[in-house]
Design a protein around this motif. Structure first.
Motif, PDB file in Angstrom:
ATOM      1  N   LEU A 170       0.821  -1.363  -0.074  1.00 35.12           N
ATOM      2  CA  LEU A 170      -0.084  -0.174   0.062  1.00 35.12           C
ATOM      3  C   LEU A 170       0.983   1.198   0.033  1.00 35.12           C
ATOM      4  O   LEU A 170       0.267   2.520  -0.122  1.00 35.12           O
ATOM      5  CB  LEU A 170      -0.844   0.168   1.280  1.00 35.12           C
ATOM      6  CG  LEU A 170      -2.080  -1.094   1.152  1.00 35.12           C
ATOM      7  CD1 LEU A 170      -2.738  -0.727   2.551  1.00 35.12           C
ATOM      8  CD2 LEU A 170      -3.078  -0.520   0.193  1.00 35.12           C
ATOM      9  N   GLY A 171       2.168   1.109   0.095  1.00 33.55           N
ATOM     10  CA  GLY A 171       3.047   2.337   0.121  1.00 33.55           C
ATOM     11  C   GLY A 171       2.985   2.928   1.551  1.00 33.55           C
ATOM     12  O   GLY A 171       3.289   4.310   1.747  1.00 33.55           O
ATOM     13  N   LEU A 172       2.530   2.198   2.654  1.00 27.87           N
ATOM     14  CA  LEU A 172       2.579   2.975   3.772  1.00 27.87           C
ATOM     15  C   LEU A 172       3.545   2.542   4.885  1.00 27.87           C
ATOM     16  O   LEU A 172       4.455   1.657   4.398  1.00 27.87           O
ATOM     17  CB  LEU A 172       1.392   2.216   4.489  1.00 27.87           C
ATOM     18  CG  LEU A 172      -0.135   2.490   4.279  1.00 27.87           C
ATOM     19  CD1 LEU A 172      -1.286   1.836   4.823  1.00 27.87           C
ATOM     20  CD2 LEU A 172      -0.114   4.087   4.149  1.00 27.87           C
ATOM     21  N   PRO A 173       4.041   3.126   5.881  1.00 29.24           N
ATOM     22  CA  PRO A 173       5.180   2.703   6.680  1.00 29.24           C
ATOM     23  C   PRO A 173       5.160   1.449   7.071  1.00 29.24           C
ATOM     24  O   PRO A 173       3.831   1.130   7.969  1.00 29.24           O
ATOM     25  CB  PRO A 173       5.231   3.972   7.634  1.00 29.24           C
ATOM     26  CG  PRO A 173       4.407   5.179   7.164  1.00 29.24           C
ATOM     27  CD  PRO A 173       3.248   4.453   6.138  1.00 29.24           C
ATOM     28  N   VAL A 174       6.125   0.560   7.303  1.00 26.52           N
ATOM     29  CA  VAL A 174       5.984  -0.713   7.724  1.00 26.52           C
ATOM     30  C   VAL A 174       6.445  -0.485   9.341  1.00 26.52           C
ATOM     31  O   VAL A 174       7.680  -0.412   9.529  1.00 26.52           O
ATOM     32  CB  VAL A 174       6.907  -1.700   6.969  1.00 26.52           C
ATOM     33  CG1 VAL A 174       6.893  -3.178   8.028  1.00 26.52           C
ATOM     34  CG2 VAL A 174       6.285  -1.800   5.845  1.00 26.52           C
ATOM     35  N   LYS A 175       5.544  -0.572  10.360  1.00 27.74           N
ATOM     36  CA  LYS A 175       6.029  -0.474  11.730  1.00 27.74           C
ATOM     37  C   LYS A 175       6.501  -1.490  12.466  1.00 27.74           C
ATOM     38  O   LYS A 175       7.523  -1.459  13.167  1.00 27.74           O
ATOM     39  CB  LYS A 175       4.836  -0.126  12.442  1.00 27.74           C
ATOM     40  CG  LYS A 175       4.270   1.324  11.884  1.00 27.74           C
ATOM     41  CD  LYS A 175       2.804   1.662  12.651  1.00 27.74           C
ATOM     42  CE  LYS A 175       2.360   3.083  12.153  1.00 27.74           C
ATOM     43  NZ  LYS A 175       1.154   3.524  13.006  1.00 27.74           N
ATOM     44  N   ASP A 210      -7.771  -7.755  -3.666  1.00 29.11           N
ATOM     45  CA  ASP A 210      -8.449  -6.916  -2.864  1.00 29.11           C
ATOM     46  C   ASP A 210      -8.004  -5.504  -2.165  1.00 29.11           C
ATOM     47  O   ASP A 210      -8.668  -4.874  -1.728  1.00 29.11           O
ATOM     48  CB  ASP A 210      -8.953  -7.923  -1.532  1.00 29.11           C
ATOM     49  CG  ASP A 210     -10.012  -8.998  -1.883  1.00 29.11           C
ATOM     50  OD1 ASP A 210     -10.837  -8.610  -2.852  1.00 29.11           O
ATOM     51  OD2 ASP A 210     -10.075  -9.695  -1.167  1.00 29.11           O
ATOM     52  N   LEU A 211      -6.656  -5.757  -2.226  1.00 36.67           N
ATOM     53  CA  LEU A 211      -5.881  -4.068  -1.967  1.00 36.67           C
ATOM     54  C   LEU A 211      -6.141  -3.443  -3.108  1.00 36.67           C
ATOM     55  O   LEU A 211      -6.676  -2.019  -2.782  1.00 36.67           O
ATOM     56  CB  LEU A 211      -4.332  -4.620  -1.921  1.00 36.67           C
ATOM     57  CG  LEU A 211      -3.954  -5.067  -0.490  1.00 36.67           C
ATOM     58  CD1 LEU A 211      -2.226  -5.074  -0.659  1.00 36.67           C
ATOM     59  CD2 LEU A 211      -4.218  -4.253   0.593  1.00 36.67           C
ATOM     60  N   LEU A 235     -12.008  -5.176   2.342  1.00 36.16           N
ATOM     61  CA  LEU A 235     -11.712  -6.246   3.468  1.00 36.16           C
ATOM     62  C   LEU A 235     -12.502  -7.236   3.414  1.00 36.16           C
ATOM     63  O   LEU A 235     -13.745  -7.218   3.527  1.00 36.16           O
ATOM     64  CB  LEU A 235     -12.220  -5.225   4.707  1.00 36.16           C
ATOM     65  CG  LEU A 235     -11.320  -4.017   5.004  1.00 36.16           C
ATOM     66  CD1 LEU A 235     -11.767  -3.170   6.340  1.00 36.16           C
ATOM     67  CD2 LEU A 235      -9.696  -4.193   5.087  1.00 36.16           C
ATOM     68  N   ARG A 236     -12.047  -8.390   3.229  1.00 38.04           N
ATOM     69  CA  ARG A 236     -12.644  -9.802   2.621  1.00 38.04           C
ATOM     70  C   ARG A 236     -12.093 -10.795   3.682  1.00 38.04           C
ATOM     71  O   ARG A 236     -11.038 -10.907   3.549  1.00 38.04           O
ATOM     72  CB  ARG A 236     -12.654 -10.091   1.306  1.00 38.04           C
ATOM     73  CG  ARG A 236     -13.722 -11.067   0.858  1.00 38.04           C
ATOM     74  CD  ARG A 236     -13.342 -11.498  -0.547  1.00 38.04           C
ATOM     75  NE  ARG A 236     -13.056 -10.383  -1.516  1.00 38.04           N
ATOM     76  CZ  ARG A 236     -14.078  -9.829  -2.110  1.00 38.04           C
ATOM     77  NH1 ARG A 236     -15.294  -9.986  -1.955  1.00 38.04           N
ATOM     78  NH2 ARG A 236     -13.893  -8.672  -2.832  1.00 38.04           N
ATOM     79  N   ARG A 263      -8.836   2.168  10.112  1.00 42.12           N
ATOM     80  CA  ARG A 263      -7.464   2.614   9.894  1.00 42.12           C
ATOM     81  C   ARG A 263      -7.463   2.973   8.432  1.00 42.12           C
ATOM     82  O   ARG A 263      -6.726   3.877   8.083  1.00 42.12           O
ATOM     83  CB  ARG A 263      -6.544   1.335  10.176  1.00 42.12           C
ATOM     84  CG  ARG A 263      -5.269   1.683   9.705  1.00 42.12           C
ATOM     85  CD  ARG A 263      -4.380   0.427   9.875  1.00 42.12           C
ATOM     86  NE  ARG A 263      -4.226   0.251  11.412  1.00 42.12           N
ATOM     87  CZ  ARG A 263      -3.609  -1.043  12.092  1.00 42.12           C
ATOM     88  NH1 ARG A 263      -3.018  -1.610  10.819  1.00 42.12           N
ATOM     89  NH2 ARG A 263      -3.349  -1.197  12.927  1.00 42.12           N
ATOM     90  N   LEU A 264      -7.984   1.981   7.514  1.00 43.15           N
ATOM     91  CA  LEU A 264      -7.824   2.081   6.101  1.00 43.15           C
ATOM     92  C   LEU A 264      -8.963   3.013   5.405  1.00 43.15           C
ATOM     93  O   LEU A 264      -9.057   2.953   4.154  1.00 43.15           O
ATOM     94  CB  LEU A 264      -7.695   0.739   5.437  1.00 43.15           C
ATOM     95  CG  LEU A 264      -6.576  -0.198   5.923  1.00 43.15           C
ATOM     96  CD1 LEU A 264      -6.564  -1.305   5.461  1.00 43.15           C
ATOM     97  CD2 LEU A 264      -5.269   0.538   5.558  1.00 43.15           C
ATOM     98  N   ALA A 265      -9.986   3.497   5.970  1.00 43.26           N
ATOM     99  CA  ALA A 265     -11.173   4.376   5.621  1.00 43.26           C
ATOM    100  C   ALA A 265     -10.405   5.294   4.828  1.00 43.26           C
ATOM    101  O   ALA A 265     -10.916   5.705   3.445  1.00 43.26           O
ATOM    102  CB  ALA A 265     -11.861   4.877   6.524  1.00 43.26           C
ATOM    103  N   PRO A 266      -9.240   6.235   4.774  1.00 38.76           N
ATOM    104  CA  PRO A 266      -8.878   7.189   4.227  1.00 38.76           C
ATOM    105  C   PRO A 266      -8.343   6.984   2.854  1.00 38.76           C
ATOM    106  O   PRO A 266      -8.321   7.534   1.914  1.00 38.76           O
ATOM    107  CB  PRO A 266      -7.647   7.839   4.833  1.00 38.76           C
ATOM    108  CG  PRO A 266      -8.092   7.459   6.338  1.00 38.76           C
ATOM    109  CD  PRO A 266      -8.753   6.225   6.204  1.00 38.76           C
ATOM    110  N   LEU A 267      -8.207   5.518   2.689  1.00 40.55           N
ATOM    111  CA  LEU A 267      -7.784   5.048   1.465  1.00 40.55           C
ATOM    112  C   LEU A 267      -8.861   4.303   0.673  1.00 40.55           C
ATOM    113  O   LEU A 267      -8.782   4.003  -0.511  1.00 40.55           O
ATOM    114  CB  LEU A 267      -6.529   3.667   1.471  1.00 40.55           C
ATOM    115  CG  LEU A 267      -5.568   4.426   2.326  1.00 40.55           C
ATOM    116  CD1 LEU A 267      -4.397   3.037   2.299  1.00 40.55           C
ATOM    117  CD2 LEU A 267      -4.570   5.445   1.706  1.00 40.55           C
ATOM    118  N   GLY A 268     -10.047   4.436   1.126  1.00 38.02           N
ATOM    119  CA  GLY A 268     -11.288   3.968   0.357  1.00 38.02           C
ATOM    120  C   GLY A 268     -11.511   2.575   0.452  1.00 38.02           C
ATOM    121  O   GLY A 268     -12.451   1.934  -0.054  1.00 38.02           O
TER     122      GLY A 268
END
Length: 409
Positions: free
Chosen positions: A15-20, A115-116, A121-122, A144-149
């Motif tokens: 997703l291009g998000l930071p991996v924590k 699905d990404l 979310l399945r 958490r992921l609502a801003p990404l649709g």
């Protein structure tokens, strides 16, 4: 031994998000093997180990079979012959059921990457229904992921509702419910967590005090949204705009609980909802075993948010009593959190989101005046004990009278 990066690290990287944090699954090994290589075992219910160098979690590949009710009733098999696909099959969502080999190859047996891309979310398999915690987790991922649709797939929502109807949610222990709620409050869109729990019926079971707010009317001249439940979600959104602290956001979520049990003949007015809300918050926090700092701020906001809204109209003695009840002089940061939640409440209405809230600055002025009154001259006069307290209070009250006289209502 073969190891694969799994779960959130793979998902977030795609997703291009930071991996924590990075979690690994180990194939073809036994606990003795990892211990011999210097790994430290930390898992009690199933074999999880920490890498001695980077301290990242390594779990033996495992399968789980339902053997009882709730989320503790599982029989775990972590034999060396468990395959990677079998391990991924037991996971909750397709986007969490991907793995990556050390050379970067993606293993995606359940179409998580698709699905990404589609923002779904399945659930991975019908085994999702075996663990009621997954209802909370999916709702939290939605927050958490609502801003990404992202949205929950229809078949997953149906399965979540079936789980609630089957009574699976009743088996959740308070500590786990609170843990997921607290984490959800820290997400970008915590209102989605509440909405999704309500959609599947879990909110009525887990947070009935919040669920009861939906459908309760308010005076339209003050609340264009009318519905108290909708107002609550709007207030939570405004709290997110103003604070990252889940304590403030929790106070925003529960500030109007008292409106949920207003007698029918009083509606749409809600006289006395503040004090009724305090009792409901105390019961909710006790049931979920919420930390005291959450309960304290939430109760103060519930009890005194209308005082804050009317700050410019309060008599000086009432204003001073309010500051004293809030313990603002000794706990100024909590007072700021209180003002933040009250401002979120005032702005949590259609058309009010960006309106100024001068009451907050007025209350800050009032506190600053009280803080600036020095007790040392009173001590020098020979006063002590109750005499100093009375003299301090008298001087503070006079300062607030002067403030009120200089401030237009």
């Amino acid at each position: 031994m073969r190891r694969y990066l799994v779960g959130g690290a793979v998902r977030d990287a795609l997703l291009g998000l930071p991996v924590k944090e990075r979690d690994w699954v180990v194939i073809g090994a036994q606990p003795e093997d990892l211990l011999a290589w210097g790994f430290k075992q930390v898992g009690r219910d199933f074999p999880v180990f920490l890498d001695p160098v980077c301290h990242e979690e390594h779990a033996l590949a495992r399968t789980e079979r339902k053997s009882g009710r709730g989320y503790h009733g599982f029989t775990v098999n972590a034999d060396p012959d468990v395959t990677l696909e079998e391990d991924l099959l037991r996971r909750d969502l397709t986007i969490n059921a991907m793995a990556q080999s050390p050379d970067g190859t993606l293993i995606d047996p359940f179409n998580g990457q698709a699905d990404l891309a589609a923002r779904y979310l399945r659930h991975v398999s019908p085994a999702f229904a075996e663990d009621p915690v997954r209802i909370l987790r999916v709702a939290r991922f939605a927050a958490r992921l609502a801003p990404l649709g992202f949205r929950i797939a229809a078949e997953t929502r149906e399965l979540m509702q079936a789980m609630v109807n089957a009574g699976e949610v009743d088996a959740l222990v308070p500590e786990r419910v609170w843990q997921e709620l607290e984490r959800a409050l820290g997400e970008p869109c915590p209102e989605r967590f509440i909405e999704e729990l309500r959609h599947c019926g879990a909110l009525k079971v887990l947070l009935p005090e919040v669920d009861r707010l939906f459908g309760v009317p308010q005076p339209p001249q003050y609340h264009p949204e009318i519905d108290t439940g909708i107002h609550t979600l709007l207030v939570l959104q405004q709290a997110v705009r103003r604070s990252t602290d889940p304590i403030v956001r929790f106070a925003a979520l529960v500030h109007d609980l008292g409106k949920g049990n207003t007698p029918q003949h009083l509606l749409p007015k809600h006289h006395g909802h503040e004090q009724r809300g305090v009792s409901l918050i105390e019961n909710l926090c006790q049931r979920l075993r919420a930390p005291r700092r959450y309960r304290e701020l939430a109760c103060l906001v519930a009890h005194y948010h209308t005082h804050a809204h009317r700050a410019l109209e309060l008599r000086p003695d009432t204003l001073l009593k309010t500051l004293e009840k809030l313990d603002a002089l000794r706990k100024p940061q909590r007072f700021e959190d209180f003002l933040c939640a009250c401002e979120a409440d005032a702005c949590g209405r259609p058309g009010y989101a960006d309106r100024p809230y001068p009451q907050a600055d007025y209350l800050r002025q009032a506190l600053a005046l009280c803080q600036n009154i020095n007790p040392h001259p009173l001590t020098a006069q020979g006063l002590s004990g109750q005499a100093i307290a009375a003299a301090l209070r008298s001087q503070r009250l006079q300062a607030l009278r002067e403030l009120a006289s200089q401030t237009p209502a």
